[in-house]
Write an enzyme that holds these catalytic residues in place. Structure first.
Site, PDB file in Angstrom:
ATOM      1  N   GLY A  60       0.790  -1.155  -0.011  1.00 39.91           N
ATOM      2  CA  GLY A  60      -0.077  -0.057  -0.254  1.00 39.91           C
ATOM      3  C   GLY A  60       1.051   1.336   0.076  1.00 39.91           C
ATOM      4  O   GLY A  60       1.994   1.287  -0.679  1.00 39.91           O
ATOM      5  N   GLU A  61       0.542   2.310   0.935  1.00 37.11           N
ATOM      6  CA  GLU A  61       1.446   3.391   1.052  1.00 37.11           C
ATOM      7  C   GLU A  61       1.980   3.412   2.179  1.00 37.11           C
ATOM      8  O   GLU A  61       1.323   3.752   3.261  1.00 37.11           O
ATOM      9  CB  GLU A  61       0.643   4.860   0.614  1.00 37.11           C
ATOM     10  CG  GLU A  61       1.088   6.039   0.973  1.00 37.11           C
ATOM     11  CD  GLU A  61       2.546   6.096   0.531  1.00 37.11           C
ATOM     12  OE1 GLU A  61       3.401   6.288   1.231  1.00 37.11           O
ATOM     13  OE2 GLU A  61       2.852   6.044  -0.674  1.00 37.11           O
ATOM     14  N   CYS A  92       6.308  -5.264   0.081  1.00 36.05           N
ATOM     15  CA  CYS A  92       6.356  -4.065  -0.560  1.00 36.05           C
ATOM     16  C   CYS A  92       6.300  -3.095   0.602  1.00 36.05           C
ATOM     17  O   CYS A  92       7.204  -2.664   1.335  1.00 36.05           O
ATOM     18  CB  CYS A  92       5.241  -3.592  -1.477  1.00 36.05           C
ATOM     19  SG  CYS A  92       5.607  -2.277  -2.805  1.00 36.05           S
ATOM     20  N   ILE A 150       5.438  -2.879  -7.635  1.00 32.95           N
ATOM     21  CA  ILE A 150       4.575  -1.740  -7.917  1.00 32.95           C
ATOM     22  C   ILE A 150       5.197  -0.796  -7.118  1.00 32.95           C
ATOM     23  O   ILE A 150       5.211  -0.696  -5.822  1.00 32.95           O
ATOM     24  CB  ILE A 150       3.155  -2.196  -7.466  1.00 32.95           C
ATOM     25  CG1 ILE A 150       2.643  -3.159  -8.515  1.00 32.95           C
ATOM     26  CG2 ILE A 150       2.143  -0.895  -7.656  1.00 32.95           C
ATOM     27  CD1 ILE A 150       1.315  -3.618  -8.081  1.00 32.95           C
ATOM     28  N   ARG A 151       5.864   0.429  -7.752  1.00 32.33           N
ATOM     29  CA  ARG A 151       6.357   1.589  -6.852  1.00 32.33           C
ATOM     30  C   ARG A 151       7.155   0.542  -5.724  1.00 32.33           C
ATOM     31  O   ARG A 151       7.351   1.119  -4.571  1.00 32.33           O
ATOM     32  CB  ARG A 151       5.423   2.403  -6.283  1.00 32.33           C
ATOM     33  CG  ARG A 151       4.660   3.067  -7.249  1.00 32.33           C
ATOM     34  CD  ARG A 151       3.738   4.206  -6.598  1.00 32.33           C
ATOM     35  NE  ARG A 151       4.150   4.972  -5.835  1.00 32.33           N
ATOM     36  CZ  ARG A 151       3.611   5.481  -4.904  1.00 32.33           C
ATOM     37  NH1 ARG A 151       2.346   5.549  -4.612  1.00 32.33           N
ATOM     38  NH2 ARG A 151       3.982   6.714  -3.906  1.00 32.33           N
ATOM     39  N   HIS A 186       4.857  -8.324  -4.640  1.00 28.30           N
ATOM     40  CA  HIS A 186       3.731  -8.605  -4.149  1.00 28.30           C
ATOM     41  C   HIS A 186       3.253 -10.051  -4.396  1.00 28.30           C
ATOM     42  O   HIS A 186       2.525 -10.299  -5.645  1.00 28.30           O
ATOM     43  CB  HIS A 186       2.482  -7.549  -4.785  1.00 28.30           C
ATOM     44  CG  HIS A 186       2.546  -6.102  -4.263  1.00 28.30           C
ATOM     45  ND1 HIS A 186       1.820  -5.804  -3.410  1.00 28.30           N
ATOM     46  CD2 HIS A 186       3.450  -5.230  -4.943  1.00 28.30           C
ATOM     47  CE1 HIS A 186       2.006  -4.402  -3.174  1.00 28.30           C
ATOM     48  NE2 HIS A 186       2.956  -4.061  -4.055  1.00 28.30           N
ATOM     49  N   GLU A 188       0.878 -11.733  -3.369  1.00 28.24           N
ATOM     50  CA  GLU A 188      -0.285 -12.157  -3.091  1.00 28.24           C
ATOM     51  C   GLU A 188      -1.065 -11.690  -4.444  1.00 28.24           C
ATOM     52  O   GLU A 188      -2.566 -11.860  -4.189  1.00 28.24           O
ATOM     53  CB  GLU A 188      -0.984 -11.033  -1.828  1.00 28.24           C
ATOM     54  CG  GLU A 188      -0.870  -9.555  -1.995  1.00 28.24           C
ATOM     55  CD  GLU A 188       0.552  -8.940  -1.984  1.00 28.24           C
ATOM     56  OE1 GLU A 188       0.347  -8.001  -2.032  1.00 28.24           O
ATOM     57  OE2 GLU A 188       1.481  -9.849  -1.826  1.00 28.24           O
TER      58      GLU A 188
END
Length: 207
Positions: A60-61, A92, A150-151, A186, A188
């Site tokens: 997430g963030e 992540c 992802i980022r 990730h 998942e």
């Protein structure tokens, strides 16, 4: 890319693994953990944390997760639980939250710690530079894991007690220290549950 899970999760004692449900891809982790043979529950409060055998910190963030954890009174209970040996897995943003030090933190950003590593946020690029890659992960049988980046962060350096489980492009992307596991990617999101099976096995072997 979607890949089916390989085989059935190994049988063992029943365990309940929580997913920190403040922000991020909570649903995907809950599904992967269930496929790996664990009971699951969402964790938002200290009393819910106290009831689990292990915990996943989702992608997430990381800045948002840090702020919401403080708001919900979870930061110190989480730090204490991790120091006390609660098995924990972060993907992540979860990897960032498990780092003892962030190389480039945003103002006021805190981590839970637990792994003696220095992490660089968004190291692999921005959202539009996200990618997938096959990653060989030590301890995961059956060939490479398809990693979704992802980022994604990477690990700049680790302490002597940290085991490096995987690298990609010359950078560390999966580590383990004691009962704490972390990946920059990730698993998942792929339908391949082997990393979650590895973590559930760790939970079952603890306590």
């Amino acid at each position: 890319m979607s890949r089916p899970a390989t085989g059935r999760p190994a049988a063992g004692r029943p365990v309940t693994v929580g997913v920190l449900a403040l922000q991020g891809d909570v649903r995907e982790h809950l599904a992967a953990l269930a496929a790996a043979g664990a009971g699951t529950v969402q964790v938002r409060r200290p009393e819910e944390l106290a009831a689990v055998d292990g915990l996943v910190i989702p992608g997430g963030e990381s800045t948002t997760i840090s702020k919401l954890a403080a708001l919900f009174g979870l930061t110190e209970p989480l730090r204490a639980a991790i120091r006390g040996g609660l098995p924990v897995y972060g993907s992540c943003a979860g990897l960032i939250m498990l780092a003892d030090k962030i190389l480039d933190p945003r103002s006021g950003q805190e981590t839970f710690g637990g792994i003696d590593m220095i992490v660089r946020r968004n190291a692999f690029g921005r959202q539009n530079e996200s990618f997938e890659a096959a990653v060989d992960v030590s301890g995961v049988d059956g060939g490479p894991v398809q990693g979704v980046f992802i980022r994604a962060p990477w690990v700049e350096s680790v302490g002597a007690d940290v085991e490096v489980l995987a690298e990609h492009g010359g950078h560390i992307v999966a580590v383990r220290q004691g009962q704490a596991l972390a990946t920059a990617f990730h698993p998942e999101l792929t339908g391949d549950h082997r990393v979650h099976e590895l973590f559930v096995a760790t939970v079952r072997s603890t306590g």
